[in-house]
Design a protein around this motif. Structure first.
Motif, PDB file in Angstrom:
ATOM      1  N   UNK A 291       0.811  -1.218   0.000  1.00  0.00           N
ATOM      2  CA  UNK A 291       0.000   0.000   0.000  1.00  0.00           C
ATOM      3  C   UNK A 291       0.847   1.272   0.000  1.00  0.00           C
ATOM      4  N   UNK A 292       2.064   1.169  -0.551  1.00  0.00           N
ATOM      5  CA  UNK A 292       2.930   2.345  -0.714  1.00  0.00           C
ATOM      6  C   UNK A 292       3.024   2.620  -2.216  1.00  0.00           C
ATOM      7  N   UNK A 293       2.695   3.826  -2.633  1.00  0.00           N
ATOM      8  CA  UNK A 293       2.732   4.159  -4.067  1.00  0.00           C
ATOM      9  C   UNK A 293       4.171   4.158  -4.573  1.00  0.00           C
ATOM     10  N   UNK A 294       4.389   3.485  -5.695  1.00  0.00           N
ATOM     11  CA  UNK A 294       5.702   3.499  -6.351  1.00  0.00           C
ATOM     12  C   UNK A 294       5.479   3.748  -7.835  1.00  0.00           C
ATOM     13  N   UNK A 295       6.184   4.744  -8.360  1.00  0.00           N
ATOM     14  CA  UNK A 295       6.147   5.006  -9.808  1.00  0.00           C
ATOM     15  C   UNK A 295       7.549   4.784 -10.360  1.00  0.00           C
ATOM     16  N   UNK A 296       7.627   4.441 -11.631  1.00  0.00           N
ATOM     17  CA  UNK A 296       8.931   4.353 -12.295  1.00  0.00           C
ATOM     18  C   UNK A 296       8.962   5.455 -13.350  1.00  0.00           C
ATOM     19  N   UNK A 297       9.723   6.524 -13.074  1.00  0.00           N
ATOM     20  CA  UNK A 297       9.742   7.665 -13.996  1.00  0.00           C
ATOM     21  C   UNK A 297      10.859   7.481 -15.016  1.00  0.00           C
ATOM     22  N   UNK A 298      10.526   7.649 -16.310  1.00  0.00           N
ATOM     23  CA  UNK A 298      11.567   7.531 -17.342  1.00  0.00           C
ATOM     24  C   UNK A 298      12.706   8.522 -17.083  1.00  0.00           C
ATOM     25  N   UNK A 299      13.918   8.079 -17.288  1.00  0.00           N
ATOM     26  CA  UNK A 299      15.131   8.892 -17.099  1.00  0.00           C
ATOM     27  C   UNK A 299      15.292   9.433 -15.674  1.00  0.00           C
ATOM     28  N   UNK A 300      14.603   8.820 -14.730  1.00  0.00           N
ATOM     29  CA  UNK A 300      14.718   9.256 -13.337  1.00  0.00           C
ATOM     30  C   UNK A 300      14.874   8.052 -12.417  1.00  0.00           C
ATOM     31  N   UNK A 301      14.023   7.038 -12.647  1.00  0.00           N
ATOM     32  CA  UNK A 301      14.063   5.846 -11.794  1.00  0.00           C
ATOM     33  C   UNK A 301      12.884   5.812 -10.840  1.00  0.00           C
ATOM     34  N   UNK A 302      12.987   5.052  -9.761  1.00  0.00           N
ATOM     35  CA  UNK A 302      11.852   4.906  -8.857  1.00  0.00           C
ATOM     36  C   UNK A 302      11.510   6.217  -8.153  1.00  0.00           C
ATOM     37  N   UNK A 303      10.214   6.457  -8.022  1.00  0.00           N
ATOM     38  CA  UNK A 303       9.743   7.651  -7.307  1.00  0.00           C
ATOM     39  C   UNK A 303       8.552   7.262  -6.436  1.00  0.00           C
ATOM     40  N   UNK A 304       8.662   7.549  -5.137  1.00  0.00           N
ATOM     41  CA  UNK A 304       7.584   7.240  -4.186  1.00  0.00           C
ATOM     42  C   UNK A 304       7.016   8.559  -3.670  1.00  0.00           C
ATOM     43  N   UNK A 305       5.838   8.965  -4.176  1.00  0.00           N
ATOM     44  CA  UNK A 305       5.317  10.302  -3.863  1.00  0.00           C
ATOM     45  C   UNK A 305       5.012  10.540  -2.384  1.00  0.00           C
ATOM     46  N   UNK A 306       4.725   9.451  -1.637  1.00  0.00           N
ATOM     47  CA  UNK A 306       4.419   9.628  -0.203  1.00  0.00           C
ATOM     48  C   UNK A 306       5.369   8.781   0.631  1.00  0.00           C
ATOM     49  N   UNK A 307       6.603   9.280   0.849  1.00  0.00           N
ATOM     50  CA  UNK A 307       7.568   8.474   1.592  1.00  0.00           C
ATOM     51  C   UNK A 307       7.131   8.242   3.046  1.00  0.00           C
ATOM     52  N   UNK A 308       7.684   7.188   3.655  1.00  0.00           N
ATOM     53  CA  UNK A 308       7.363   6.831   5.050  1.00  0.00           C
ATOM     54  C   UNK A 308       8.426   7.474   5.945  1.00  0.00           C
ATOM     55  N   UNK A 309       8.006   8.473   6.727  1.00  0.00           N
ATOM     56  CA  UNK A 309       9.011   9.173   7.552  1.00  0.00           C
ATOM     57  C   UNK A 309       8.600   9.339   9.006  1.00  0.00           C
ATOM     58  N   UNK A 310       7.383   8.930   9.343  1.00  0.00           N
ATOM     59  CA  UNK A 310       6.920   9.042  10.737  1.00  0.00           C
ATOM     60  C   UNK A 310       6.111   7.799  11.098  1.00  0.00           C
ATOM     61  N   UNK A 311       5.856   7.627  12.390  1.00  0.00           N
ATOM     62  CA  UNK A 311       5.027   6.504  12.847  1.00  0.00           C
ATOM     63  C   UNK A 311       3.647   6.589  12.213  1.00  0.00           C
ATOM     64  N   UNK A 312       3.150   7.824  12.060  1.00  0.00           N
ATOM     65  CA  UNK A 312       1.819   8.016  11.466  1.00  0.00           C
ATOM     66  C   UNK A 312       1.784   7.510  10.024  1.00  0.00           C
TER      67      UNK A 312
END
Length: 341
Positions: free
Chosen positions: A83-104
């Motif tokens: 349930x973590x969004x992962x995109x693969x952007x051309x010429x960039x690589x993996x991109x996760x728009x909502x990173x996990x950085x807190x307990x919430x």
């Protein structure tokens, strides 16, 4: 029964006439037949469509006849399933728009039902097994929990993964909760892969070398050990930690069938650090495939002599690069097949 079980015999430590050979990322971007599909379908469509994933998996086997196939997929299908969004952007690589950085942020992260969320991978395995027709074994893989955490927290690739390390050091409880969820998912995923037909599994700890030896034990190795413990009685497990030569001694005691070695560690050191009793895999510098084919053959023969032909799987020290000439990749494989003591 497999027509060619050389790879599985090497993982068991049996005596062989020559070592087996395959290449990390062999189903991929150096092959023109792969590029044709790449131009037609985006990255995750290729991963999530069993017909495409299976076709890509067998392409290098048809062309070069390696001793093992590795399923075309990506380590980031695991966070997607969680349930973590992962995109693969051309010429960039993996991109996760909502990173996990807190307990919430962890609240919406789930340990999924593998059949629901990753059933397409299991279908790809079954289709691939049909296409391989028992010619060679099939390897399934996953990223290490630490390597997956790096992307989940950083939100993209990085030279330092400073945000990922920062979370581990400033809020270890959140980091360990995320690592455990990734580990539980990975164990369930790899078990299903073996049930679906994978003959062996490999855990890629691509970013393990980012950690100090002490931090490696805490934030990476203990979770890999859980995976090895859960899988080792079901299928051979290969652990590959890039830049993790300092952990080879612990890895050798883990119950893994083989350990991957990158090109910064010599065969002599790898054998010494692992006690000489475990199968090793590696460790040709992928950039060295840009050398002339004659030189590649000479260097591969020398590498086999240094590691020894038994308890050894010939491979690269990391994934094959996109700019490798086809003839050079062929020279690498042929040098192993023609090896004589």
């Amino acid at each position: 029964m497999l027509k060619n079980d050389l790879f599985l015999r090497a993982l068991k430590g049996e005596t062989v006439d020559r070592p087996p050979v395959w290449m990390m990322r062999q189903a991929g971007r150096y092959l023109p037949e792969f590029m044709e599909l790449k131009h037609k379908y985006d990255f995750f469509t290729r991963c999530q469509t069993p017909e495409l994933a299976s076709e890509i998996t067998v392409q290098p086997i048809k062309r070069y006849g390696m001793d093992a196939a590795i399923l075309f997929s990506d380590i980031l299908v695991i966070p997607q399933a969680m349930n973590i969004d992962v995109e693969m952007k051309p010429n960039f690589g993996p991109y996760l728009p909502k990173p996990i950085r807190t307990t919430k942020d962890l609240e919406h992260v789930v340990v999924p039902d593998i059949h629901d969320s990753l059933g397409y991978v299991l279908d790809a395995i079954k289709m691939t097994k049909e296409k391989l027709n028992d010619e060679v074994p099939l390897i399934g893989f996953a990223g290490s929990p630490w390597t997956i955490l790096c992307y989940c927290v950083q939100g993209q690739g990085s030279k330092s993964f400073d945000m990922a390390k920062g979370l581990c050091f400033s809020d270890p409880n959140t980091a360990h909760s995320l690592l455990q969820k990734i580990t539980d998912t990975t164990i369930a995923y790899l078990k299903e892969k073996v049930k679906a037909g994978c003959n062996a599994v490999q855990v890629f700890d691509s970013w393990g070398g980012m950690l100090s030896p002490t931090d490696y034990q805490e934030f990476s190795w203990q979770y890999i050990q859980q995976i090895v413990d859960a899988l080792k009685d079901l299928a051979p497990v290969i652990v590959f930690g890039k830049g993790c030569w300092f952990a080879l001694n612990d890895m050798a005691k883990s119950g893994a069938s083989a350990l991957g070695v990158d090109w910064t560690c010599s065969a002599k050191n790898a054998r010494y650090l692992t006690g000489g009793n475990i199968t090793l895999q590696g460790n040709f510098d992928p950039s060295r495939l840009l050398s002339p084919p004659k030189e590649i053959k000479k260097m591969v023969t020398q590498m086999i002599r240094e590691f020894g032909k038994d308890k050894y799987v010939v491979n690269l020290g990391h994934g094959i690069l996109p700019n490798i000439p086809l003839e050079n990749a062929g020279a690498f494989i042929e040098a192993v097949k023609q090896f004589k003591e």
